[in-house]
Design an enzyme around this catalytic site. Structure first.
Site, PDB file in Angstrom:
ATOM      1  N   ARG A  97      39.226  48.380  39.804  1.00  0.00           N
ATOM      2  CA  ARG A  97      39.348  46.978  40.201  1.00  0.00           C
ATOM      3  C   ARG A  97      37.983  46.454  40.619  1.00  0.00           C
ATOM      4  O   ARG A  97      37.227  47.146  41.325  1.00  0.00           O
ATOM      5  CB  ARG A  97      40.321  46.821  41.382  1.00  0.00           C
ATOM      6  CG  ARG A  97      41.786  47.002  41.020  1.00  0.00           C
ATOM      7  CD  ARG A  97      42.293  45.895  40.084  1.00  0.00           C
ATOM      8  NE  ARG A  97      43.690  46.051  39.719  1.00  0.00           N
ATOM      9  CZ  ARG A  97      44.137  46.638  38.613  1.00  0.00           C
ATOM     10  NH1 ARG A  97      43.288  47.135  37.732  1.00  0.00           N
ATOM     11  NH2 ARG A  97      45.431  46.707  38.350  1.00  0.00           N
ATOM     12  N   ASP A 147      34.395  47.681  33.677  1.00  0.00           N
ATOM     13  CA  ASP A 147      35.462  47.034  32.916  1.00  0.00           C
ATOM     14  C   ASP A 147      36.155  45.963  33.739  1.00  0.00           C
ATOM     15  O   ASP A 147      36.970  45.211  33.218  1.00  0.00           O
ATOM     16  CB  ASP A 147      36.495  48.094  32.487  1.00  0.00           C
ATOM     17  CG  ASP A 147      37.603  47.513  31.615  1.00  0.00           C
ATOM     18  OD1 ASP A 147      37.263  46.726  30.697  1.00  0.00           O
ATOM     19  OD2 ASP A 147      38.785  47.820  31.845  1.00  0.00           O
ATOM     20  N   GLU A 155      37.296  37.954  38.061  1.00  0.00           N
ATOM     21  CA  GLU A 155      37.505  37.904  36.602  1.00  0.00           C
ATOM     22  C   GLU A 155      38.688  36.982  36.292  1.00  0.00           C
ATOM     23  O   GLU A 155      39.628  36.879  37.081  1.00  0.00           O
ATOM     24  CB  GLU A 155      37.763  39.309  36.046  1.00  0.00           C
ATOM     25  CG  GLU A 155      39.059  39.926  36.526  1.00  0.00           C
ATOM     26  CD  GLU A 155      39.253  41.375  36.077  1.00  0.00           C
ATOM     27  OE1 GLU A 155      38.292  42.150  36.061  1.00  0.00           O
ATOM     28  OE2 GLU A 155      40.409  41.731  35.760  1.00  0.00           O
ATOM     29  N   HIS A 159      38.085  43.959  31.109  1.00  0.00           N
ATOM     30  CA  HIS A 159      39.308  44.549  31.695  1.00  0.00           C
ATOM     31  C   HIS A 159      40.283  44.946  30.581  1.00  0.00           C
ATOM     32  O   HIS A 159      41.430  44.493  30.524  1.00  0.00           O
ATOM     33  CB  HIS A 159      39.983  43.608  32.694  1.00  0.00           C
ATOM     34  CG  HIS A 159      40.955  44.332  33.592  1.00  0.00           C
ATOM     35  ND1 HIS A 159      41.312  43.888  34.834  1.00  0.00           N
ATOM     36  CD2 HIS A 159      41.663  45.494  33.421  1.00  0.00           C
ATOM     37  CE1 HIS A 159      42.181  44.731  35.385  1.00  0.00           C
ATOM     38  NE2 HIS A 159      42.408  45.720  34.532  1.00  0.00           N
ATOM     39  N   GLY A 206      40.689  48.363  29.832  1.00  0.00           N
ATOM     40  CA  GLY A 206      40.901  49.815  29.948  1.00  0.00           C
ATOM     41  C   GLY A 206      42.274  50.260  29.473  1.00  0.00           C
ATOM     42  O   GLY A 206      42.410  51.262  28.765  1.00  0.00           O
ATOM     43  N   ALA A 207      43.301  49.513  29.856  1.00  0.00           N
ATOM     44  CA  ALA A 207      44.674  49.931  29.547  1.00  0.00           C
ATOM     45  C   ALA A 207      45.137  49.406  28.197  1.00  0.00           C
ATOM     46  O   ALA A 207      46.276  49.655  27.805  1.00  0.00           O
ATOM     47  CB  ALA A 207      45.615  49.417  30.629  1.00  0.00           C
TER      48      ALA A 207
HETATM   49  C1  3PG Z   1      46.640  48.670  35.394  1.00  0.00           C
HETATM   50  O1  3PG Z   1      46.718  48.299  36.571  1.00  0.00           O
HETATM   51  O2  3PG Z   1      47.501  49.390  34.869  1.00  0.00           O
HETATM   52  C2  3PG Z   1      45.480  48.253  34.554  1.00  0.00           C
HETATM   53  O3  3PG Z   1      44.449  47.699  35.300  1.00  0.00           O
HETATM   54  C3  3PG Z   1      45.905  47.351  33.450  1.00  0.00           C
HETATM   55  O4  3PG Z   1      45.990  46.052  33.857  1.00  0.00           O
HETATM   56  P1  3PG Z   1      46.424  44.946  32.792  1.00  0.00           P
HETATM   57  O5  3PG Z   1      47.847  45.240  32.427  1.00  0.00           O
HETATM   58  O6  3PG Z   1      46.261  43.671  33.546  1.00  0.00           O
HETATM   59  O7  3PG Z   1      45.521  45.084  31.604  1.00  0.00           O
END
Ligand code: 3PG
Length: 341
Positions: free
Chosen positions: A235, A258, A263, A286, A288-289
């Site tokens: 974060r 990231d 943001e 952002h 990553g996921a």
């Molecule tokens: C999470 O908390 O799992 C990640 O930071 C992903 O966040 P997002 O779903 O907003 O991309």
């Protein structure tokens, strides 16, 4: 069960939820007041990045469960939910691989300066001399801050790269975490200050809590080696931007980030951040996921959470509400959940 999904979810997941007898309304565009206005009558709210604040929760009359389709729950006012007896469940660990992969994309980018090399090639510049300067990752000391599912996935990959992984020793680490750490030959140190002193690279994998806000502080950065790298895929609020910029300007620190303070919440928008613009930073948006694999894995777990809820159970509940709970989590998931409270 009447469900409102206020972010994107794959059609196959919606079909799977409806096959269980629930009704889903897909409204990914809802934010703020519009979300609050849509909540009366809704029993389960599913969100990804969408903020669910106190006033939004106050607008709900039948809401029993908020599902955060991701691991961090800082975008949800869990205190307000708890006060109204509304459960908040997250999806821990399912996007850990994706975040670990991006962590390595950032680390390898920093080592080989890939983004600048690409930009130069696109501008018609050949500069083998400049881009041949790299230290390599093998044998370097990596400090992993947070040994939940993501931190452990980073540790495993770092071990495979021949890096020496260090982490903070804690008396309450459970046996599964310790066994995984041992298989990656993780060396434990006393605290974050010692981790910073020992490592070439620090990578952060902790939820945003009052304890972690501002963790990447002037004091911590002062402990880092000159030229050290900071990787943050957790974060933005962990970082004191001014302190990191100062450390980059004066002591050659570099960063792979990231996530950023301030943001944008949505998928697109303008973003003015001195940190993101700094030449010592390689930044991403952002993401990553955001692999297909991770999004499917998260969506599958959302389906499981809603199925369990319809059967009277809570999975991955992060707040203390008086609901029956079936705790089928693994130790690592439980550890992540404890730390995200
Ligand atoms: C999470 O908390 O799992 C990640 O930071 C992903 O966040 P997002 O779903 O907003 O991309």
């Amino acid at each position: 069960v009447r469900i409102l999904i206020a972010d994107a979810l794959p059609p196959s997941s919606i079909s799977a939820i409806e096959a269980g007898g629930s009704t889903c309304e897909l409204r990914p565009e809802l934010r703020g007041d519009a979300l609050a206005a849509a909540l009366p009558g809704v029993e389960v709210l599913v969100v990804r990045s969408t903020t669910v604040d106190g006033p939004t929760i106050a607008a709900a009359d039948r809401l029993q469960l908020v599902v955060r389709a991701g691991s961090g729950t800082n975008t949800i006012d869990t205190g307000a939910a708890t006060d109204r007896g509304i459960a908040v469940c997250n999806v821990p660990g399912r996007n850990a691989t994706a975040v670990a992969e991006l962590t390595f994309a950032l680390m390898l980018s920093l080592d080989r300066n890939v983004p600048d090399a690409v930009a130069d090639l696109r501008a018609g510049r050949w500069d083998k001399a400049r881009y041949s300067k790299a230290r390599g990752l093998h044998g370097r000391d990596l400090g992993v801050v947070g040994l939940g599912a993501t931190g452990m996935a980073v540790a495993a990959r770092a071990h495979a790269f021949g890096m020496q992984v260090h982490a903070i020793g804690r008396a309450d680490r459970d046996a599964q975490v310790l066994a995984s750490a041992e298989s990656c030959e993780v060396r434990f140190v006393a605290d974050l200050a010692e981790l910073a002193q020992r490592c070439d690279i620090l990578s952060f994998h902790v939820p945003l809590t009052p304890d972690t806000r501002g963790l990447i502080s002037r004091e911590l950065l002062a402990r880092c080696r000159d030229g050290a790298w900071i990787i943050n895929t957790s974060r933005g609020e962990l970082v004191d931007d001014d302190a990191l910029i100062e450390a980059m300007d004066t002591r050659g620190l570099r960063a792979g980030l990231d996530v950023f303070n301030g943001e944008p919440q949505g998928g697109t928008g303008t973003f003015d951040s001195a940190l993101a613009r700094h030449p010592n930073v390689y930044g991403t948006h952002h993401i990553g996921a955001s692999t297909e694999q991770a999004q499917q894995a998260v969506a599958d777990e959302v389906v499981r959470i809603i199925g369990a809820f319809a059967d009277g159970h809570l999975l991955h509940c992060v707040n203390d509400v008086a609901h029956p709970a079936t705790d089928t989590d693994t130790d690592t998931e439980r550890d992540d959940r404890r730390r995200s409270r």
